[in-house]
Design an enzyme around this catalytic site. Structure first.
Site, PDB file in Angstrom:
ATOM      1  N   LEU A   8       0.862  -1.213  -0.155  1.00  8.95           N
ATOM      2  CA  LEU A   8       0.062   0.001   0.049  1.00  8.95           C
ATOM      3  C   LEU A   8       0.758   1.326   0.091  1.00  8.95           C
ATOM      4  O   LEU A   8       1.625   1.424   0.892  1.00  8.95           O
ATOM      5  CB  LEU A   8      -0.804  -0.124   1.252  1.00  8.95           C
ATOM      6  CG  LEU A   8      -1.674  -1.143   1.605  1.00  8.95           C
ATOM      7  CD1 LEU A   8      -2.584  -1.101   2.709  1.00  8.95           C
ATOM      8  CD2 LEU A   8      -2.673  -1.709   0.067  1.00  8.95           C
ATOM      9  N   GLY A  11      -0.967   6.604  -0.420  1.00  8.77           N
ATOM     10  CA  GLY A  11      -1.311   7.790   0.673  1.00  8.77           C
ATOM     11  C   GLY A  11      -0.172   8.830   0.268  1.00  8.77           C
ATOM     12  O   GLY A  11       0.961   8.731  -0.064  1.00  8.77           O
ATOM     13  N   ARG A  15       1.727  13.329   7.497  1.00  7.75           N
ATOM     14  CA  ARG A  15       2.609  13.623   8.709  1.00  7.75           C
ATOM     15  C   ARG A  15       4.075  13.746   8.431  1.00  7.75           C
ATOM     16  O   ARG A  15       4.901  14.459   9.085  1.00  7.75           O
ATOM     17  CB  ARG A  15       2.542  12.509   9.627  1.00  7.75           C
ATOM     18  CG  ARG A  15       1.073  12.306  10.332  1.00  7.75           C
ATOM     19  CD  ARG A  15       0.799  10.968  10.906  1.00  7.75           C
ATOM     20  NE  ARG A  15       0.328  10.176   9.892  1.00  7.75           N
ATOM     21  CZ  ARG A  15       0.080   8.592  10.123  1.00  7.75           C
ATOM     22  NH1 ARG A  15       0.142   8.501  11.535  1.00  7.75           N
ATOM     23  NH2 ARG A  15      -0.158   7.817   9.288  1.00  7.75           N
ATOM     24  N   ARG A 333      33.606  11.164 -11.795  1.00  7.76           N
ATOM     25  CA  ARG A 333      32.075  10.982 -11.890  1.00  7.76           C
ATOM     26  C   ARG A 333      31.633  10.595 -13.301  1.00  7.76           C
ATOM     27  O   ARG A 333      32.763  10.561 -14.120  1.00  7.76           O
ATOM     28  CB  ARG A 333      31.465  12.472 -11.628  1.00  7.76           C
ATOM     29  CG  ARG A 333      31.918  13.586 -12.585  1.00  7.76           C
ATOM     30  CD  ARG A 333      31.400  14.814 -12.281  1.00  7.76           C
ATOM     31  NE  ARG A 333      31.940  15.905 -12.883  1.00  7.76           N
ATOM     32  CZ  ARG A 333      31.346  16.466 -13.951  1.00  7.76           C
ATOM     33  NH1 ARG A 333      30.294  15.898 -14.397  1.00  7.76           N
ATOM     34  NH2 ARG A 333      31.935  17.462 -14.644  1.00  7.76           N
ATOM     35  N   TYR A 366      41.772  18.976 -14.688  1.00  6.46           N
ATOM     36  CA  TYR A 366      40.575  18.605 -15.118  1.00  6.46           C
ATOM     37  C   TYR A 366      40.584  17.845 -16.382  1.00  6.46           C
ATOM     38  O   TYR A 366      41.085  18.197 -17.505  1.00  6.46           O
ATOM     39  CB  TYR A 366      39.685  19.717 -15.363  1.00  6.46           C
ATOM     40  CG  TYR A 366      38.376  19.240 -16.260  1.00  6.46           C
ATOM     41  CD1 TYR A 366      37.374  18.739 -15.326  1.00  6.46           C
ATOM     42  CD2 TYR A 366      37.966  19.569 -17.545  1.00  6.46           C
ATOM     43  CE1 TYR A 366      36.226  18.193 -15.642  1.00  6.46           C
ATOM     44  CE2 TYR A 366      36.771  19.183 -18.039  1.00  6.46           C
ATOM     45  CZ  TYR A 366      36.179  18.383 -17.124  1.00  6.46           C
ATOM     46  OH  TYR A 366      34.484  17.966 -17.650  1.00  6.46           O
TER      47      TYR A 366
HETATM   48  C1  UD1 Z   1      -1.812   1.787   9.600  1.00  5.02           C
HETATM   49  C2  UD1 Z   1      -2.843   0.680  10.356  1.00  5.02           C
HETATM   50  C3  UD1 Z   1      -2.620   0.523  11.885  1.00  5.02           C
HETATM   51  C4  UD1 Z   1      -1.190   0.134  12.033  1.00  5.02           C
HETATM   52  C5  UD1 Z   1       0.011   0.864  11.347  1.00  5.02           C
HETATM   53  C6  UD1 Z   1       1.113   0.242  10.984  1.00  5.02           C
HETATM   54  C7  UD1 Z   1      -4.918   1.037   9.247  1.00  5.02           C
HETATM   55  C8  UD1 Z   1      -6.485   1.855   9.346  1.00  5.02           C
HETATM   56  N1  UD1 Z   1      -4.254   1.251  10.242  1.00  5.02           N
HETATM   57  O1  UD1 Z   1      -2.188   2.860  10.302  1.00  5.02           O
HETATM   58  O2  UD1 Z   1      -3.437  -0.529  12.616  1.00  5.02           O
HETATM   59  O3  UD1 Z   1      -0.670  -0.207  13.373  1.00  5.02           O
HETATM   60  O4  UD1 Z   1      -0.623   0.921   9.812  1.00  5.02           O
HETATM   61  O5  UD1 Z   1       2.175   0.968  10.671  1.00  5.02           O
HETATM   62  O6  UD1 Z   1      -4.660   0.287   8.314  1.00  5.02           O
HETATM   63  N2  UD1 Z   1      -2.285   3.974   2.047  1.00  5.02           N
HETATM   64  C9  UD1 Z   1      -2.851   3.775   0.794  1.00  5.02           C
HETATM   65  N3  UD1 Z   1      -4.079   4.225   0.558  1.00  5.02           N
HETATM   66  C10 UD1 Z   1      -4.886   5.165   1.531  1.00  5.02           C
HETATM   67  C11 UD1 Z   1      -4.600   5.116   2.890  1.00  5.02           C
HETATM   68  C12 UD1 Z   1      -3.224   4.525   3.263  1.00  5.02           C
HETATM   69  O7  UD1 Z   1      -2.395   3.467   0.060  1.00  5.02           O
HETATM   70  O8  UD1 Z   1      -6.075   5.612   1.361  1.00  5.02           O
HETATM   71  C13 UD1 Z   1      -0.798   3.463   2.239  1.00  5.02           C
HETATM   72  C14 UD1 Z   1      -0.128   4.575   2.863  1.00  5.02           C
HETATM   73  O9  UD1 Z   1       0.551   5.162   1.901  1.00  5.02           O
HETATM   74  C15 UD1 Z   1       0.851   3.876   3.904  1.00  5.02           C
HETATM   75  C16 UD1 Z   1       0.001   2.533   4.297  1.00  5.02           C
HETATM   76  O10 UD1 Z   1      -1.090   2.525   3.358  1.00  5.02           O
HETATM   77  O11 UD1 Z   1       2.069   3.070   3.184  1.00  5.02           O
HETATM   78  C17 UD1 Z   1      -0.280   2.710   5.802  1.00  5.02           C
HETATM   79  O12 UD1 Z   1      -0.964   4.122   5.716  1.00  5.02           O
HETATM   80  P1  UD1 Z   1      -0.959   4.999   7.049  1.00  5.02           P
HETATM   81  O13 UD1 Z   1      -1.930   6.236   6.794  1.00  5.02           O
HETATM   82  O14 UD1 Z   1       0.606   5.040   7.371  1.00  5.02           O
HETATM   83  O15 UD1 Z   1      -1.423   4.069   8.325  1.00  5.02           O
HETATM   84  P2  UD1 Z   1      -1.368   4.230   9.683  1.00  5.02           P
HETATM   85  O16 UD1 Z   1      -2.199   5.378  10.455  1.00  5.02           O
HETATM   86  O17 UD1 Z   1       0.145   4.098  10.261  1.00  5.02           O
HETATM   87 CA    CA Z   2       2.008   4.244   8.850  1.00  6.92          CA
END
Ligand code: UD1
Ligand code: CA
Length: 463
Positions: A8, A11, A15, A333, A366
């Site tokens: 995944l 996102g 943060r 380089r 150079y």
């Molecule tokens: C998530 C978990 C949490 C876990 C944590 C572990 C959920 C609701 N929560 O929280 O239980 O402890 O990971 O690190 O799953 N992403 C997408 N599409 C979206 C949203 C997120 O691709 O619509 C991807 C983000 O890019 C990221 C990953 O999913 O790589 C996790 O998303 P993030 O927002 O970091 O989740 P957490 O709040 O950390």
């Molecule tokens: Ca996360």
């Protein structure tokens, strides 16, 4: 039965508070997402890798190219929704899927294989990888029933104050039977604080549907670190650096002040190498036996031969053959290819050029777009003039050539074997074999000049 991995990475990484998509952020100069995909590929388990992309997807696609399949999540409606968009790419409904967050760079091959095997051997429909951490803040908490069986996952935002005290967290890594996954995803709603489709909701749903669910407990909790902000990124990078350096030292690489030394994940270093402080070696670099690198040196995507000594220097995308010394303050380089037993000394820059054996450019030179032979000596201040402001031209230098100090070789130009170029010459035409080339004004000595010159005192009196 096929084994899939879904990563995944759609996102934004709010943060992180920056523009770059979170999963593209580098650790030791390599993007976070590349670690995950590489470890999935190294494990012998996975048949197909699907990466979910959305925010700035072209950045991630540039990193991973065609090594994976992509699913587009154009609106980021939560981790559950991110998995939903992969459904058209999953063709084996009897298969198993490992789901990984793209912000978990310390996950390794060993964890991937162990967790997957555990899921298969226990015949689970759904396995959640959990771990215990000192500070569970920000992670989903694992709720268990009275018998200790997995019940559900509650997110930080939704957790009650007593639930927040639970130190067992959801790593974000799951293995699920494809059918269980998509059946339960259909029942996930966005009825929560963030109005997102939480992937974590599939645990409760599967349990209610009488699927066999369980956990795999990870002992080394650091591997589960989810990078949410730039501080966590630096922490993950430090863990990676400590582990990599430890492994190299155990393999016979000496490191002076290892906490100041950064070695990339894919770097190969042979035994009997000494690495001095403040040194970075990254990319697919190779350091051969007996080399001494640093202090204050950067080597990226380069090959360093046996017994090379390289101090206070930068070497990018270049090759340095055995017994050559580089530095202090040299810069190689863009495909510089330095032969054996060369000396590349102080303030020497070499770009897109090759040299034979035993060639020396000891100071202030150079050398660009040049093919140079063996036993050539570049005097101090020698320059290949490769650029006319518009185009670049090549310089060719044969073997056994002696180039005096402050020589300009205006390219395109060919300097043949055994020739000598007088110091201070600016050459615009080729030099034949064995010739001495001199291209500078003759010296004129004006005799008795000092007699007619007014003395300093006379000048002062006249003022
Ligand atoms: C998530 C978990 C949490 C876990 C944590 C572990 C959920 C609701 N929560 O929280 O239980 O402890 O990971 O690190 O799953 N992403 C997408 N599409 C979206 C949203 C997120 O691709 O619509 C991807 C983000 O890019 C990221 C990953 O999913 O790589 C996790 O998303 P993030 O927002 O970091 O989740 P957490 O709040 O950390
Ligand atoms: Ca996360």
């Amino acid at each position: 039965m096929k084994k899939y991995a879904i990563v995944l990475a759609a996102g934004k990484g709010t943060r992180m508070k920056t523009e770059m998509p979170k999963c593209a952020y580098p650790l030791l100069k390599k993007p976070m997402i590349a670690y995950i995909v590489e470890n999935l590929k190294m494990s012998s388990m996975i048949d197909e890798i699907i990466v979910v992309v959305g925010h700035k997807k072209e950045v991630l696609k540039d990193i991973l190219n065609s090594s994976v399949l992509y699913a587009d999540q154009d609106q980021q409606l939560g981790t559950g929704h991110a998995v939903m968009v992969t459904e058209p790419l999953i063709d084996d409904l009897d298969g198993d899927v490992m789901i990984l967050p793209g912000d978990m760079p310390l996950v390794d091959k060993c964890l991937i294989e162990k967790a997957f095997n555990e899921h298969i051997s226990r015949r689970h429909d759904l396995t959640v990888v959990t771990t215990k951490v000192e500070d569970p803040h920000g992670y989903g908490r694992i709720l268990r029933d009275e018998q200790g069986y997995l019940d559900e996952i509650v997110e930080e935002r939704e957790a009650s104050s007593s639930q927040k005290l639970i130190d067992e967290i959801n790593t974000g890594l799951y293995i699920v039977k494809t059918k269980t996954l998509f059946d339960s995803l259909k029942k996930v709603t966005n009825n929560n604080q963030k109005n997102e489709y939480y992937l974590t909701d599939i645990i409760k749903i599967s349990k209610n549907d009488n699927r066999v669910i369980g956990t795999y407990s990870l002992k080394e909790s650091y591997k589960a670190m989810g990078v949410n902000d730039l501080y966590m990124l630096s922490q993950a990078e430090q863990i990676l650096q400590t582990n990599i350096n430890k492994q190299h030292m155990k393999n016979g690489v000496a490191m002076i002040n290892p906490e100041t030394i950064t070695i990339g994940h894919n770097v190969v270093i042979e035994e009997n190498v000494i690495i001095h402080p403040n040194t970075y070696i990254t990319g697919n670099s190779i350091i051969k036996k007996g080399a001494q690198i640093g202090p204050n040196t950067e080597i990226h995507e380069s090959y360093i031969g046996e017994r090379v000594v390289c101090k206070h220097s930068l070497v990018y995308n270049s090759t340095v053959h055995e017994d050559t010394t580089v530095g202090p303050f040299a810069h190689l380089r863009d495909g510089a290819n330095i032969g054996p037993k060369n000396r590349v000394g102080n303030f020497v820059e070499i770009k897109k050029s090759s040299t034979g054996t035993n060639t020396k450019m000891s100071h202030l030179a150079y050398i660009g777009d040049t093919t140079c032979g063996s036993n050539v000596n570049f005097g101090c201040g020698a320059v290949t003039v490769n650029y006319d402001g518009k185009n670049k031209y090549r310089t060719e230098i044969g073997d056994d050539v002696f180039i005096g100090c402050n020589v300009n070789l205006i390219a395109p130009i060919k300097v043949e074997d055994n020739s000598t170029i007088a110091a201070g010459s600016t050459l615009t035409t080729n030099v034949p074999k064995g010739a001495l080339a001199i291209a500078r004004a003759y010296q004129v000595n004006k005799e008795n000049y000092i007699k007619n010159k007014p003395k300093t005192e006379d000048k002062k009196n006249n003022e």
